[in-house]
Design a protein around this motif. Sequence first.
Motif, PDB file in Angstrom:
ATOM      1  N   HIS A  57       0.814  -1.215   0.000  1.00 35.28           N
ATOM      2  CA  HIS A  57       0.000   0.000   0.000  1.00 35.28           C
ATOM      3  C   HIS A  57       0.852   1.272   0.000  1.00 35.28           C
ATOM      4  O   HIS A  57       0.307   2.378  -0.004  1.00 35.28           O
ATOM      5  CB  HIS A  57      -0.905   0.011   1.235  1.00 35.28           C
ATOM      6  N   ARG A  58       2.166   1.095  -0.010  1.00 36.33           N
ATOM      7  CA  ARG A  58       3.062   2.254   0.004  1.00 36.33           C
ATOM      8  C   ARG A  58       3.797   2.379  -1.322  1.00 36.33           C
ATOM      9  O   ARG A  58       4.170   1.385  -1.946  1.00 36.33           O
ATOM     10  CB  ARG A  58       4.092   2.129   1.131  1.00 36.33           C
ATOM     11  N   ARG A  59       4.042   3.617  -1.702  1.00 40.59           N
ATOM     12  CA  ARG A  59       4.804   3.874  -2.928  1.00 40.59           C
ATOM     13  C   ARG A  59       6.239   3.387  -2.769  1.00 40.59           C
ATOM     14  O   ARG A  59       6.714   3.157  -1.663  1.00 40.59           O
ATOM     15  CB  ARG A  59       4.792   5.372  -3.253  1.00 40.59           C
ATOM     16  N   VAL A  60       6.902   3.250  -3.910  1.00 34.44           N
ATOM     17  CA  VAL A  60       8.286   2.777  -3.903  1.00 34.44           C
ATOM     18  C   VAL A  60       9.153   3.656  -3.013  1.00 34.44           C
ATOM     19  O   VAL A  60       9.949   3.166  -2.203  1.00 34.44           O
ATOM     20  CB  VAL A  60       8.838   2.726  -5.347  1.00 34.44           C
ATOM     21  N   VAL A  61       9.015   4.969  -3.143  1.00 29.43           N
ATOM     22  CA  VAL A  61       9.869   5.870  -2.359  1.00 29.43           C
ATOM     23  C   VAL A  61       9.658   5.666  -0.866  1.00 29.43           C
ATOM     24  O   VAL A  61      10.600   5.733  -0.070  1.00 29.43           O
ATOM     25  CB  VAL A  61       9.635   7.349  -2.771  1.00 29.43           C
TER      26      VAL A  61
END
Length: 352
Positions: free
Chosen positions: A121-125
Amino acid sequence: MGTAAIEVRGLWKIFGPKADRIIGSPDAALEPAALRAKTGCTAAVRDVSFEVRPGEVFVVMGLSGSGKSTLVRCLTRLIEPTAGEIAIDGQDVRGMSPAQLRDLRRHRVSMVFQHFGLLPHRRVVDNVAYGLEIQGVDKAARHDKAAQILSLVGLQGHEDSYPDQLSGGMQQRVGLARALAVDPDVLLFDEPFSALDPLIRRDMQAEVIRLHREVGKTMVFITHDLSEALKLGERIAIMRGGAIVQVGTPEELVGAPADDYVADFVRDVPKSTVLSLRWICRTPEPDEPLDGPELAADTVIHDAVPAAMASARPIRVVSGGELVGVVDRVDLLGAVKHQDAPAAAAAAPGEA
């Protein structure tokens, strides 16, 4: 213990009832199956000792069940050892308090697993910056650091993607970036590429080599794949039944296996691509000319063939400016033919 990056002495990990009573008893010498039958215990790591030098890529390899993954998890006490000593940068890991262990895992040692463990649920960054977030680094600083590391691993432009939008190889790069982002002293890799397709796996191996050249971290790499071990390892430890059978450079393992088990492991390796001239050079004959081409003793046999073919004179093999021997065309071609012939009569390792 001294100042090696990692030092392990007499390490045991035994699973089962009253495990600590086995060490030092006659039962400790039993084969794994016999030990399980008699005591109900499994000795996953048996009296293991080794050192990893600062900045070294140290590979631990073995077949399934050899104890290699248990060993690497013992290094930071993700699995609690039964007995033995572990030191990282001279500090006693087994004597660390819970707070000291958290600091070790957050700041000084990072681990890359076979299963990427990315937060979907989290972006790559944000996945890459997760370790910095745990450390309490503010959002702007950790995103800036994550962007730098993503560029280092070739993922610039993917900061705002989600893990399921990336290929398996790209997801593993995110896992590698996450480990690097906290700027650890030591990186531990537990078979990180074994789930990847062969071509992607080869690319990731090259990526580890490139990153090691650029950032110079101490790395411990776990694998069951001999070609991967030979490609990545400056030194390799081969495990069997929880114990280390041999530790050496790829050249030492291929050229001088410690026993039949190691010999079986390396029997199909094209030895002319691993062994150096040091292994085949000879003392010059009394009337042999010594004005031929000069090559370093650590030149791989295969790489020396063009020089031999281009000169009628024997090659002078030198180390530290000193002549250690000579090789000629016959020596080289004989070595290539003999050492790369398949060992058809050799038996497979007992655990294969």
